[in-house]
Write a protein that holds these residues in place. Structure first.
Motif, PDB file in Angstrom:
ATOM      1  N   ALA A 110       0.781  -1.195   0.088  1.00  0.00           N
ATOM      2  CA  ALA A 110       0.071  -0.019  -0.094  1.00  0.00           C
ATOM      3  C   ALA A 110       0.949   1.322   0.064  1.00  0.00           C
ATOM      4  CB  ALA A 110      -0.978  -0.039   1.234  1.00  0.00           C
ATOM      5  N   VAL A 111       1.880   1.134   0.765  1.00  0.00           N
ATOM      6  CA  VAL A 111       2.760   2.313   0.835  1.00  0.00           C
ATOM      7  C   VAL A 111       3.397   2.677  -0.639  1.00  0.00           C
ATOM      8  CG1 VAL A 111       4.891   3.247   1.651  1.00  0.00           C
ATOM      9  CG2 VAL A 111       3.176   2.264   3.059  1.00  0.00           C
ATOM     10  N   LYS A 112       4.079   1.371  -1.178  1.00  0.00           N
ATOM     11  CA  LYS A 112       4.571   1.671  -2.601  1.00  0.00           C
ATOM     12  C   LYS A 112       3.584   1.995  -3.405  1.00  0.00           C
ATOM     13  CE  LYS A 112       8.173  -1.819  -2.019  1.00  0.00           C
ATOM     14  NZ  LYS A 112       8.672  -3.105  -2.350  1.00  0.00           N
ATOM     15  N   ALA A 113       2.256   1.876  -3.557  1.00  0.00           N
ATOM     16  CA  ALA A 113       1.170   2.062  -4.465  1.00  0.00           C
ATOM     17  C   ALA A 113       0.699   3.631  -4.197  1.00  0.00           C
ATOM     18  CB  ALA A 113       0.025   0.909  -4.286  1.00  0.00           C
ATOM     19  N   GLY A 114       0.821   4.017  -3.080  1.00  0.00           N
ATOM     20  CA  GLY A 114       0.269   5.413  -2.781  1.00  0.00           C
ATOM     21  C   GLY A 114       1.465   6.244  -2.530  1.00  0.00           C
ATOM     22  N   LYS A 115       0.963   7.496  -1.827  1.00  0.00           N
ATOM     23  CA  LYS A 115       1.721   8.852  -1.572  1.00  0.00           C
ATOM     24  C   LYS A 115       0.824   9.487  -0.331  1.00  0.00           C
ATOM     25  CE  LYS A 115      -0.187  11.630  -5.132  1.00  0.00           C
ATOM     26  NZ  LYS A 115       0.114  12.782  -6.117  1.00  0.00           N
ATOM     27  N   LEU A 116       1.634  10.276   0.109  1.00  0.00           N
ATOM     28  CA  LEU A 116       0.932  10.977   1.350  1.00  0.00           C
ATOM     29  C   LEU A 116      -0.122  11.708   0.882  1.00  0.00           C
ATOM     30  CD1 LEU A 116       4.024  12.295   3.358  1.00  0.00           C
ATOM     31  CD2 LEU A 116       2.390  10.647   4.201  1.00  0.00           C
ATOM     32  N   PRO A 117      -1.278  11.755   1.692  1.00  0.00           N
ATOM     33  CA  PRO A 117      -1.396  11.435   2.890  1.00  0.00           C
ATOM     34  C   PRO A 117      -1.979   9.985   2.694  1.00  0.00           C
ATOM     35  CG  PRO A 117      -3.165  12.616   2.474  1.00  0.00           C
ATOM     36  CD  PRO A 117      -1.889  12.804   1.195  1.00  0.00           C
ATOM     37  N   TYR A 118      -1.672   9.054   3.631  1.00  0.00           N
ATOM     38  CA  TYR A 118      -2.081   7.591   3.463  1.00  0.00           C
ATOM     39  C   TYR A 118      -3.018   7.724   4.518  1.00  0.00           C
ATOM     40  CZ  TYR A 118       2.345   6.514   1.302  1.00  0.00           C
ATOM     41  OH  TYR A 118       3.301   6.329   0.525  1.00  0.00           O
ATOM     42  N   SER A 156       3.165   9.953  13.328  1.00  0.00           N
ATOM     43  CA  SER A 156       2.619  10.095  12.334  1.00  0.00           C
ATOM     44  C   SER A 156       2.651  11.436  11.614  1.00  0.00           C
ATOM     45  CB  SER A 156       1.339   9.316  12.044  1.00  0.00           C
ATOM     46  OG  SER A 156       0.453  10.019  12.929  1.00  0.00           O
ATOM     47  N   SER A 157       2.365  12.318  12.469  1.00  0.00           N
ATOM     48  CA  SER A 157       2.480  13.834  12.073  1.00  0.00           C
ATOM     49  C   SER A 157       3.605  14.342  11.594  1.00  0.00           C
ATOM     50  CB  SER A 157       1.938  14.579  13.229  1.00  0.00           C
ATOM     51  OG  SER A 157       2.617  14.605  14.371  1.00  0.00           O
ATOM     52  N   LEU A 158       4.915  13.400  12.166  1.00  0.00           N
ATOM     53  CA  LEU A 158       6.289  14.082  11.910  1.00  0.00           C
ATOM     54  C   LEU A 158       6.949  13.360  10.580  1.00  0.00           C
ATOM     55  CD1 LEU A 158       7.833  14.208  15.443  1.00  0.00           C
ATOM     56  CD2 LEU A 158       6.684  15.955  13.932  1.00  0.00           C
ATOM     57  N   ILE A 159       5.999  12.172  10.130  1.00  0.00           N
ATOM     58  CA  ILE A 159       6.519  11.510   8.967  1.00  0.00           C
ATOM     59  C   ILE A 159       6.491  12.428   7.763  1.00  0.00           C
ATOM     60  CG2 ILE A 159       6.116   9.376   7.574  1.00  0.00           C
ATOM     61  CD1 ILE A 159       5.221   8.186   9.904  1.00  0.00           C
ATOM     62  N   LYS A 160       7.629  12.335   6.796  1.00  0.00           N
ATOM     63  CA  LYS A 160       7.762  13.081   5.736  1.00  0.00           C
ATOM     64  C   LYS A 160       8.182  12.263   4.670  1.00  0.00           C
ATOM     65  CE  LYS A 160       9.419  17.363   8.001  1.00  0.00           C
ATOM     66  NZ  LYS A 160      10.325  17.717   8.811  1.00  0.00           N
TER      67      LYS A 160
END
Length: 81
Positions: free
Chosen positions: A43-51, A67-71
């Motif tokens: 799912a991470v590989k397929a999408g982009k922020l925001p997850y 999670s709010s600090l993940i870039k």
């Protein structure tokens, strides 16, 4: 008349049952963690922020960050490893 089992014996029986359950369930949980990691990574590989919140929570655990600090850079670095 049925004999009453003392409280100590009941407690010991409960502890033994819980120990066996923990062992049996632990194997299933280990298998489920592997499946979950594969699903979330895809799912991470397929999408982009925001997850979605579930993916952000998983990433937060893997990156050891809130999670709010993940870039996006953190995610890119994680995917390379």
């Amino acid at each position: 008349m049925a004999e009453r089992i003392s409280r100590g014996v009941r407690m010991k029986m409960t502890q033994v049952d819980q120990h066996l359950s923990r062992i049996e369930n632990g194997h299933e949980k280990r298998k489920e963690r592997i499946r979950k990691d594969a699903r979330m990574l895809a799912a991470v590989k397929a999408g982009k922020l925001p997850y979605t919140p579930a993916i952000m929570s998983w990433l937060s655990t893997k990156l050891n960050k809130r999670s709010s600090l993940i870039k996006p850079e953190d995610i890119a670095k994680f995917l390379k490893v």
